[in-house]
Design a protein around this motif. Structure first.
Motif, PDB file in Angstrom:
ATOM      1  N   ASP A   4      -4.884  -8.963  -7.284  1.00 30.84           N
ATOM      2  CA  ASP A   4      -4.819  -7.538  -7.617  1.00 30.84           C
ATOM      3  C   ASP A   4      -3.498  -6.914  -7.175  1.00 30.84           C
ATOM      4  N   SER A  10      -5.795  -2.514  -3.529  1.00 29.60           N
ATOM      5  CA  SER A  10      -6.493  -3.724  -3.106  1.00 29.60           C
ATOM      6  C   SER A  10      -5.475  -4.691  -2.534  1.00 29.60           C
ATOM      7  N   ASP A  14      -7.474   4.838  -2.327  1.00 30.73           N
ATOM      8  CA  ASP A  14      -8.700   4.048  -2.415  1.00 30.73           C
ATOM      9  C   ASP A  14      -8.689   3.035  -3.558  1.00 30.73           C
ATOM     10  N   GLU A  15      -7.703   3.111  -4.432  1.00 23.00           N
ATOM     11  CA  GLU A  15      -7.590   2.141  -5.528  1.00 23.00           C
ATOM     12  C   GLU A  15      -6.708   0.946  -5.167  1.00 23.00           C
ATOM     13  N   LEU A  38      -0.317   6.602  -6.743  1.00 20.73           N
ATOM     14  CA  LEU A  38      -1.689   6.254  -7.101  1.00 20.73           C
ATOM     15  C   LEU A  38      -2.612   6.504  -5.913  1.00 20.73           C
ATOM     16  N   LYS A  58       0.846  -1.199   0.000  1.00 20.10           N
ATOM     17  CA  LYS A  58       0.000   0.000   0.000  1.00 20.10           C
ATOM     18  C   LYS A  58       0.881   1.249   0.000  1.00 20.10           C
ATOM     19  N   HIS A  78       2.199   1.626  -3.448  1.00 25.38           N
ATOM     20  CA  HIS A  78       1.102   2.094  -4.293  1.00 25.38           C
ATOM     21  C   HIS A  78       0.943   3.618  -4.192  1.00 25.38           C
TER      22      HIS A  78
END
Length: 142
Positions: free
Chosen positions: A89, A84, A81-82, A78, A69, A72
């Motif tokens: 994923d 996963s 909330d996108e 990014l 995360k 990410h």
């Protein structure tokens, strides 16, 4: 043959020992061979897989959910909330780094993750894989 010659020969493949295949050479700084990609990805995938747990889906476990995360958001830039933590994923963008990325992508990802210290096992085992790397990545990601 002396013991040293026998030991050296055992470290080679048959084709290398017979001169039919080139001996391994030091990689150039920006060179990323298919073998290096495969070995590094195998190493990362195994670590992710070891922490995974099943529910309705398979999820990335601790500490890797937090590390991925962070990658990410702060490395890939990014939206949070996108992200996963579903295994399928979460693994795809990491695999793409090792499968398609250039040396800056791959070593940049490794350095970023090492600085987040996901586990002592990660940095310790990366040392074992480092024989294939064209330069050294220290345990603290410098």
């Amino acid at each position: 043959m002396s013991d040293d010659e026998i030991a050296r020969r055992r470290a080679l493949t048959f084709a290398q020992a017979e001169g039919a295949q080139a001996l391994p050479s030091q990689l150039q700084r920006s060179e990323v061979t298919q073998e290096l990609r495969a070995v590094l990805w195998s190493f990362i995938f195994d670590l992710l897989d070891k922490t995974s747990h099943r529910d309705t889906y398979t999820y990335v476990g601790t500490p890797w959910t937090g590390v991925l995360k962070t990658v990410h958001i702060f490395h890939n830039h990014l939206p949070a909330d996108e992200f996963s933590n579903r295994f399928k994923d979460a693994v795809v963008p990491v695999k793409l780094v090792f499968e398609k990325g250039n040396y800056l992508d791959i070593y940049g990802w490794l350095q970023f993750v090492l600085r987040k210290k996901p586990s002592a096992e990660f940095s310790k085992q990366l040392d074992l894989e480092a024989a294939l790397l064209p330069f050294r990545i220290s345990r603290d990601g410098r």
